[in-house]
Design a protein around this motif. Sequence first.
Motif, mmCIF file in Angstrom:
data_model
loop_
_atom_site.group_PDB
_atom_site.id
_atom_site.type_symbol
_atom_site.label_atom_id
_atom_site.label_comp_id
_atom_site.label_asym_id
_atom_site.label_seq_id
_atom_site.Cartn_x
_atom_site.Cartn_y
_atom_site.Cartn_z
ATOM 1 N N ILE A 1 -10.207 13.245 -9.931
ATOM 2 C CA ILE A 1 -9.684 12.904 -8.609
ATOM 3 C C ILE A 1 -9.263 11.440 -8.557
ATOM 4 C CG2 ILE A 1 -10.308 12.618 -6.177
ATOM 5 C CD1 ILE A 1 -12.099 15.152 -6.578
ATOM 6 N N ALA A 2 -10.096 10.553 -9.095
ATOM 7 C CA ALA A 2 -9.757 9.131 -9.119
ATOM 8 C C ALA A 2 -8.472 8.897 -9.912
ATOM 9 C CB ALA A 2 -10.910 8.320 -9.708
ATOM 10 N N ALA A 3 -8.358 9.562 -11.071
ATOM 11 C CA ALA A 3 -7.160 9.398 -11.907
ATOM 12 C C ALA A 3 -5.916 9.896 -11.184
ATOM 13 C CB ALA A 3 -7.356 10.133 -13.226
ATOM 14 N N LEU A 4 -6.024 11.053 -10.535
ATOM 15 C CA LEU A 4 -4.894 11.615 -9.805
ATOM 16 C C LEU A 4 -4.414 10.675 -8.703
ATOM 17 C CD1 LEU A 4 -3.019 13.995 -8.895
ATOM 18 C CD2 LEU A 4 -4.919 14.736 -7.429
ATOM 19 N N LEU A 5 -5.344 10.159 -7.909
ATOM 20 C CA LEU A 5 -4.959 9.314 -6.779
ATOM 21 C C LEU A 5 -4.392 7.974 -7.242
ATOM 22 C CD1 LEU A 5 -7.866 10.128 -4.312
ATOM 23 C CD2 LEU A 5 -5.508 10.965 -4.253
ATOM 24 N N ALA A 6 -4.913 7.430 -8.331
ATOM 25 C CA ALA A 6 -4.353 6.188 -8.874
ATOM 26 C C ALA A 6 -2.902 6.408 -9.295
ATOM 27 C CB ALA A 6 -5.190 5.697 -10.050
ATOM 28 N N ARG A 7 -2.656 7.541 -9.972
ATOM 29 C CA ARG A 7 -1.287 7.864 -10.388
ATOM 30 C C ARG A 7 -0.364 8.052 -9.194
ATOM 31 N NH1 ARG A 7 -4.017 11.304 -14.132
ATOM 32 N NH2 ARG A 7 -3.571 13.101 -12.795
ATOM 33 N N GLU A 8 -0.823 8.823 -8.205
ATOM 34 C CA GLU A 8 0.023 9.113 -7.047
ATOM 35 C C GLU A 8 0.377 7.854 -6.259
ATOM 36 O OE1 GLU A 8 1.499 11.981 -6.134
ATOM 37 O OE2 GLU A 8 0.780 12.779 -8.035
ATOM 38 N N LYS A 9 -0.561 6.931 -6.171
ATOM 39 C CA LYS A 9 -0.304 5.688 -5.429
ATOM 40 C C LYS A 9 0.779 4.860 -6.107
ATOM 41 C CE LYS A 9 -4.996 5.307 -3.540
ATOM 42 N NZ LYS A 9 -6.278 4.567 -3.600
ATOM 43 N N CYS A 10 0.648 4.659 -7.427
ATOM 44 C CA CYS A 10 1.654 3.815 -8.084
ATOM 45 C C CYS A 10 3.001 4.528 -8.192
ATOM 46 C CB CYS A 10 1.162 3.295 -9.435
ATOM 47 S SG CYS A 10 0.912 4.499 -10.723
ATOM 48 N N LEU A 11 2.994 5.844 -8.347
ATOM 49 C CA LEU A 11 4.258 6.575 -8.406
ATOM 50 C C LEU A 11 5.002 6.514 -7.071
ATOM 51 C CD1 LEU A 11 3.276 9.722 -10.492
ATOM 52 C CD2 LEU A 11 4.865 7.908 -11.170
ATOM 53 N N PHE A 12 4.265 6.633 -5.976
ATOM 54 C CA PHE A 12 4.872 6.594 -4.649
ATOM 55 C C PHE A 12 5.634 5.280 -4.446
ATOM 56 C CE2 PHE A 12 4.905 5.407 -0.191
ATOM 57 C CZ PHE A 12 5.335 6.565 0.446
ATOM 58 N N VAL A 13 4.972 4.170 -4.762
ATOM 59 C CA VAL A 13 5.610 2.864 -4.571
ATOM 60 C C VAL A 13 6.696 2.636 -5.624
ATOM 61 C CG1 VAL A 13 5.225 0.369 -4.541
ATOM 62 C CG2 VAL A 13 3.557 1.905 -3.469
ATOM 63 N N SER A 14 6.440 3.076 -6.851
ATOM 64 C CA SER A 14 7.399 2.873 -7.940
ATOM 65 C C SER A 14 8.752 3.520 -7.646
ATOM 66 C CB SER A 14 6.826 3.445 -9.246
ATOM 67 O OG SER A 14 7.758 3.362 -10.296
ATOM 68 N N PRO B 1 0.811 -1.218 0.000
ATOM 69 C CA PRO B 1 0.000 0.000 0.000
ATOM 70 C C PRO B 1 0.844 1.267 0.000
ATOM 71 C CG PRO B 1 -0.819 -1.589 1.605
ATOM 72 C CD PRO B 1 0.494 -2.113 1.122
ATOM 73 N N ALA B 2 0.382 2.261 -0.725
ATOM 74 C CA ALA B 2 1.084 3.543 -0.796
ATOM 75 C C ALA B 2 0.754 4.388 0.431
ATOM 76 C CB ALA B 2 0.683 4.285 -2.065
ATOM 77 N N ALA B 3 1.778 4.838 1.134
ATOM 78 C CA ALA B 3 1.592 5.653 2.339
ATOM 79 C C ALA B 3 1.458 7.125 1.947
ATOM 80 C CB ALA B 3 2.750 5.453 3.301
ATOM 81 N N ILE B 4 0.320 7.463 1.369
ATOM 82 C CA ILE B 4 0.069 8.843 0.962
ATOM 83 C C ILE B 4 -1.184 9.361 1.665
ATOM 84 C CG2 ILE B 4 1.162 8.496 -1.289
ATOM 85 C CD1 ILE B 4 -1.678 8.426 -2.504
ATOM 86 N N ASP B 5 -1.285 10.669 1.805
ATOM 87 C CA ASP B 5 -2.455 11.307 2.386
ATOM 88 C C ASP B 5 -3.385 11.698 1.235
ATOM 89 O OD1 ASP B 5 -4.372 13.017 3.502
ATOM 90 O OD2 ASP B 5 -2.972 13.796 4.989
ATOM 91 N N GLU B 6 -4.349 10.846 0.944
ATOM 92 C CA GLU B 6 -5.212 11.045 -0.218
ATOM 93 C C GLU B 6 -5.987 12.352 -0.152
ATOM 94 O OE1 GLU B 6 -7.584 7.666 -1.331
ATOM 95 O OE2 GLU B 6 -6.130 6.261 -0.496
#
Length: 202
Positions: free
Chosen positions: A54-67, A34-39
């Motif tokens: 908003i959904a697109a932004l959060l999906a991107r931020e989650k995978c970028l954080f872990v990537s 899981p991505a440790a981000i503040d959604e």
Amino acid sequence: MTLWRGKEPLILASQSHARQVLLANAGINFESEPAAIDERQIQQKSNLSTPRDIAALLAREKCLFVSRRRPGRYVVGADQTLALGTRLFTKPSGRIQAAEQLRALAGRSHELYSAVAVARDGKILFEKIAIARMSMRALSEAEIGAYLGEAGAAVTSSVGAYQLEGLGVHLFERIEGDHFTILGLPMLALLEFFRSERLLGA
């Protein structure tokens, strides 16, 4: 048996049980991180207002954080938003808010926006948004109370206070959209991307 042909397992930047089941059932070897981000903070800073964006932004931020933390690995991020007209819903904080959401949704149609993104080495390689239209039947206070009592703590794990793969199916009279979108992961588009990258054996 796995159909995954990547040198290392796929990483799912989510702890969602439904998304994990979808990947496992599709024969994909994966790890969950899981991505440790503040959604909510990311959403507020973005000034985005539409559920799709908003959904697109959060999906991107989650995978970028872990990537960025796992070089060379393919990482999937996903997010889902629920909109009733212009009102955007988030996961209910408890039973009282879950009941309020159900009262608002009962007898009306709403949209689920499911976004998925794939990143590698801090770069987005793929993204897709899918939409499902959900029509909830009219519900009495007694029916809402009975549903909340039976569903228990699960009502706080999903926007709208329901999980269609569980007891939430009893709340609906009509659904337009595929099963994967409703569960929060547009699988058909995701699998097509993996095939284009020669990451699947089927």
